[in-house]
Design a protein around this motif. Sequence first.
Motif, PDB file in Angstrom:
ATOM      1  N   THR A   1       5.819   4.771  -1.380  1.00  0.00           N
ATOM      2  CA  THR A   1       6.390   5.907  -2.106  1.00  0.00           C
ATOM      3  C   THR A   1       6.932   6.912  -1.087  1.00  0.00           C
ATOM      4  O   THR A   1       6.288   7.189  -0.085  1.00  0.00           O
ATOM      5  CB  THR A   1       5.303   6.577  -2.983  1.00  0.00           C
ATOM      6  OG1 THR A   1       4.766   5.588  -3.824  1.00  0.00           O
ATOM      7  CG2 THR A   1       5.854   7.713  -3.817  1.00  0.00           C
TER       8      THR A   1
ATOM      9  N   THR B   1      -0.854  -0.813  -4.706  1.00  0.00           N
ATOM     10  CA  THR B   1      -0.282  -0.351  -5.972  1.00  0.00           C
ATOM     11  C   THR B   1       1.138   0.097  -5.673  1.00  0.00           C
ATOM     12  O   THR B   1       1.457   0.457  -4.529  1.00  0.00           O
ATOM     13  CB  THR B   1      -1.059   0.851  -6.536  1.00  0.00           C
ATOM     14  OG1 THR B   1      -0.872   1.954  -5.660  1.00  0.00           O
ATOM     15  CG2 THR B   1      -2.540   0.553  -6.695  1.00  0.00           C
ATOM     16  N   THR B   2       1.966   0.061  -6.648  1.00  0.00           N
ATOM     17  CA  THR B   2       3.338   0.525  -6.433  1.00  0.00           C
ATOM     18  C   THR B   2       3.969   0.983  -7.739  1.00  0.00           C
ATOM     19  O   THR B   2       3.563   0.571  -8.815  1.00  0.00           O
ATOM     20  CB  THR B   2       4.217  -0.572  -5.781  1.00  0.00           C
ATOM     21  OG1 THR B   2       5.497  -0.013  -5.462  1.00  0.00           O
ATOM     22  CG2 THR B   2       4.409  -1.771  -6.674  1.00  0.00           C
TER      23      THR B   2
ATOM     24  N   LYS C   1       3.727   8.600   5.922  1.00  0.00           N
ATOM     25  CA  LYS C   1       3.253   7.361   5.287  1.00  0.00           C
ATOM     26  C   LYS C   1       3.107   6.257   6.331  1.00  0.00           C
ATOM     27  O   LYS C   1       2.150   5.490   6.311  1.00  0.00           O
ATOM     28  CB  LYS C   1       4.241   6.917   4.204  1.00  0.00           C
ATOM     29  CG  LYS C   1       4.057   7.650   2.891  1.00  0.00           C
ATOM     30  CD  LYS C   1       3.064   6.937   1.997  1.00  0.00           C
ATOM     31  CE  LYS C   1       2.806   7.757   0.748  1.00  0.00           C
ATOM     32  NZ  LYS C   1       1.916   7.122  -0.198  1.00  0.00           N
TER      33      LYS C   1
ATOM     34  N   ASP D   1      -2.684   2.500  -1.527  1.00  0.00           N
ATOM     35  CA  ASP D   1      -2.294   3.170  -2.763  1.00  0.00           C
ATOM     36  C   ASP D   1      -0.871   3.710  -2.612  1.00  0.00           C
ATOM     37  O   ASP D   1      -0.646   4.703  -1.929  1.00  0.00           O
ATOM     38  CB  ASP D   1      -3.283   4.313  -3.043  1.00  0.00           C
ATOM     39  CG  ASP D   1      -3.265   4.735  -4.503  1.00  0.00           C
ATOM     40  OD1 ASP D   1      -2.398   4.236  -5.248  1.00  0.00           O
ATOM     41  OD2 ASP D   1      -4.122   5.544  -4.893  1.00  0.00           O
ATOM     42  N   GLU D   2       0.044   3.025  -3.238  1.00  0.00           N
ATOM     43  CA  GLU D   2       1.475   3.362  -3.163  1.00  0.00           C
ATOM     44  C   GLU D   2       1.942   3.577  -1.719  1.00  0.00           C
ATOM     45  O   GLU D   2       2.358   4.670  -1.342  1.00  0.00           O
ATOM     46  CB  GLU D   2       1.774   4.594  -4.022  1.00  0.00           C
ATOM     47  CG  GLU D   2       1.468   4.338  -5.474  1.00  0.00           C
ATOM     48  CD  GLU D   2       2.009   5.400  -6.412  1.00  0.00           C
ATOM     49  OE1 GLU D   2       2.803   6.235  -5.968  1.00  0.00           O
ATOM     50  OE2 GLU D   2       1.644   5.356  -7.586  1.00  0.00           O
TER      51      GLU D   2
ATOM     52  N   GLN E   1      -3.160   7.840  -1.692  1.00  0.00           N
ATOM     53  CA  GLN E   1      -1.774   8.070  -2.092  1.00  0.00           C
ATOM     54  C   GLN E   1      -1.155   9.251  -1.339  1.00  0.00           C
ATOM     55  O   GLN E   1      -0.024   9.193  -0.895  1.00  0.00           O
ATOM     56  CB  GLN E   1      -1.789   8.369  -3.586  1.00  0.00           C
ATOM     57  CG  GLN E   1      -0.566   7.913  -4.310  1.00  0.00           C
ATOM     58  CD  GLN E   1      -0.727   8.160  -5.789  1.00  0.00           C
ATOM     59  OE1 GLN E   1      -0.258   9.169  -6.291  1.00  0.00           O
ATOM     60  NE2 GLN E   1      -1.400   7.277  -6.490  1.00  0.00           N
ATOM     61  N   SER E   2      -1.943  10.335  -1.223  1.00  0.00           N
ATOM     62  CA  SER E   2      -1.400  11.537  -0.570  1.00  0.00           C
ATOM     63  C   SER E   2      -1.834  11.581   0.904  1.00  0.00           C
ATOM     64  O   SER E   2      -2.821  10.936   1.271  1.00  0.00           O
ATOM     65  CB  SER E   2      -1.886  12.788  -1.299  1.00  0.00           C
ATOM     66  OG  SER E   2      -3.275  12.734  -1.452  1.00  0.00           O
TER      67      SER E   2
ATOM     68  N   ASN F   1       0.677   5.821 -14.840  1.00  0.00           N
ATOM     69  CA  ASN F   1      -0.042   6.744 -13.960  1.00  0.00           C
ATOM     70  C   ASN F   1      -1.539   6.813 -14.246  1.00  0.00           C
ATOM     71  O   ASN F   1      -2.326   7.023 -13.354  1.00  0.00           O
ATOM     72  CB  ASN F   1       0.561   8.150 -14.059  1.00  0.00           C
ATOM     73  CG  ASN F   1       1.887   8.217 -13.324  1.00  0.00           C
ATOM     74  OD1 ASN F   1       2.100   7.484 -12.366  1.00  0.00           O
ATOM     75  ND2 ASN F   1       2.781   9.053 -13.796  1.00  0.00           N
TER      76      ASN F   1
ATOM     77  N   SER G   1      -5.473   3.662  -8.855  1.00  0.00           N
ATOM     78  CA  SER G   1      -6.027   4.351  -7.681  1.00  0.00           C
ATOM     79  C   SER G   1      -7.548   4.342  -7.722  1.00  0.00           C
ATOM     80  O   SER G   1      -8.198   4.149  -6.682  1.00  0.00           O
ATOM     81  CB  SER G   1      -5.536   5.798  -7.628  1.00  0.00           C
ATOM     82  OG  SER G   1      -4.145   5.807  -7.557  1.00  0.00           O
TER      83      SER G   1
END
Lengths: 307, 251
Positions: free
Chosen positions: A164, A190-191, A142, A160-161, A84-85, A39, A44
């Motif tokens: 997820t 990224t994952t 997403k 970024d992910e 990511q978010s 993490n 990121s």
Amino acid sequence: MEASVSLKKLGKVLNDRTVLSGLSFGIERGSMTVIVGDNDAGKSTLLKVIAGIAKPEFGNVFVNGLDVQLRKNETSTVVGYMPQSPDFDRQLTIRQNLTFHGMLYGLDKDVVRRRVRKLAHTFEVLDYLDDFPESLSRGFLKRTMLIKVLIHDPEILLLDEPTTSLDIRSRYIVWNYLLSKKGSKTVIFTTQYIEEAERIHDRIVIMHHGKVILDGTLDKLLSDTGELHHFQIHFELLPDELYNNLIKLTTLVNPSKIGKIFDFYARERKVLFDVIKMAIGSDLVDYRADKVGLETLILTSRERLHE
Amino acid sequence: MKLTAVFLRRRLWILGHHWLTELSLALLLPVVIYLSIVFGLRNILQTVIEGIPFEAWVQPGLVFVIVLVSSYFPLFSDLFENRRSQSFYESVMATPNSGAGVASAIIFAMVPEVLIRALIALTILQLLSGLFLPLLPMVGFLFFILLLTLLVENLAFSLTLATKSSGLHLFGVFIIFFAIVFSSGWIIPLESFPAALESAFSLLPTAMLAQGGRELIFNTHLTLLSWLVPLLLVAVWHLLNIFLFTKIMIR
């Protein structure tokens, strides 16, 4: 092959902590690169620096040969960044969010409308365009975030992910689309899903504490480990005396004790038999032998770095 | 300009989602403020101030109160909510737009809706009081409303960027609003305060705007300092906000 993104001695410090340290590498045009790591590895932050929304303290990032810090307006037209978010305005519907984002790139409203429709069809969210972000599940969000990234048809995607919280079907839709763009778009993602990283990539970059500790194709990285094998032998009882005897075997790599399990790596499979011979007389319950995969590679390379 | 138009469209979409509430607020706020302030204060304060009936004198001040409320909260909600819980501005900053452009667009896109609210308020206040202010100076008064709007937008922008807790922020804002409303001569004449305080309060840009606005409406006279000082303050503050915004968004 020509580099789409190049990093030159890139360094970033946040709150007196080094988050990126001396990164220098290039990413080929049209390739698919996965960045994996813990993490706090700096994955990121690296994507943000390439996108031009984080400033490096040292070094430079070049996108298509242009310095991101000096020519951000030009580089950001060819880059699509997905955080990511969720990055939606909660006061607007998904359609309005996407239109607004497209207009920020100076796109004509009609062009945006056409692209939204086409991409919404591809990502199967056509029926949800007039919903508000809060009423959608994380998986749908997403998928719509991906539409947002693709709205200006960028040639470099920084994700970024991206998968997820996606269900199997959604992950299939997303990868199906991205793989169809292989060769025409440079994808850097990224994952947290190791199997995803193993399956979908041209290149794997493993980061740890802001540094690249391994870089290459999975096959190359695994061959560099010298065909390492991972073993676990489960005992009924694993007293310290037996454990101390076992670790004397010089052919073992990184032996450890996890409860009643003797865990170790070895270059050759036959080392397992050496261990079993030494343990004869003890109650063996079970054993496991695997060829080293990406997950083990990450763990062992991190441990080697600490040694 | 193009970026402001994009943010303006966004504001229109947002307003469109709750137009009924927005319209009700725009119509009710002047009525509530008029009833609660004018009816109460006209019996306490002098009925005639500087030769002008209190109901007419207080109207520019009441419009300023409405501008203060209408400018502050939409910007706070936009900037604070989207910055705190979402990566919204992160994605905006990843587009080919500068921090200066985005910060300016956020502020300028709010101006038209505040001006419309102010015009609605002016009309309602005049209807309620039965005192109609001269039309031409009223058009000039819009310039003072614009300056106040930009002043409050910049205040909201700075405080929102500095905010981490909304509760604390709103408490602080309540105190600031209270101070601005009562110390700027909007609804209570500055002459009602002790001489020292009166001199100090008259230096507030919000007080200058009120004084200048009234001069224009009731005496058809435009005083230079009453708009120049607030204008310069707006310009400097705006530059400061651009710097802060870029610094915070691109770290």
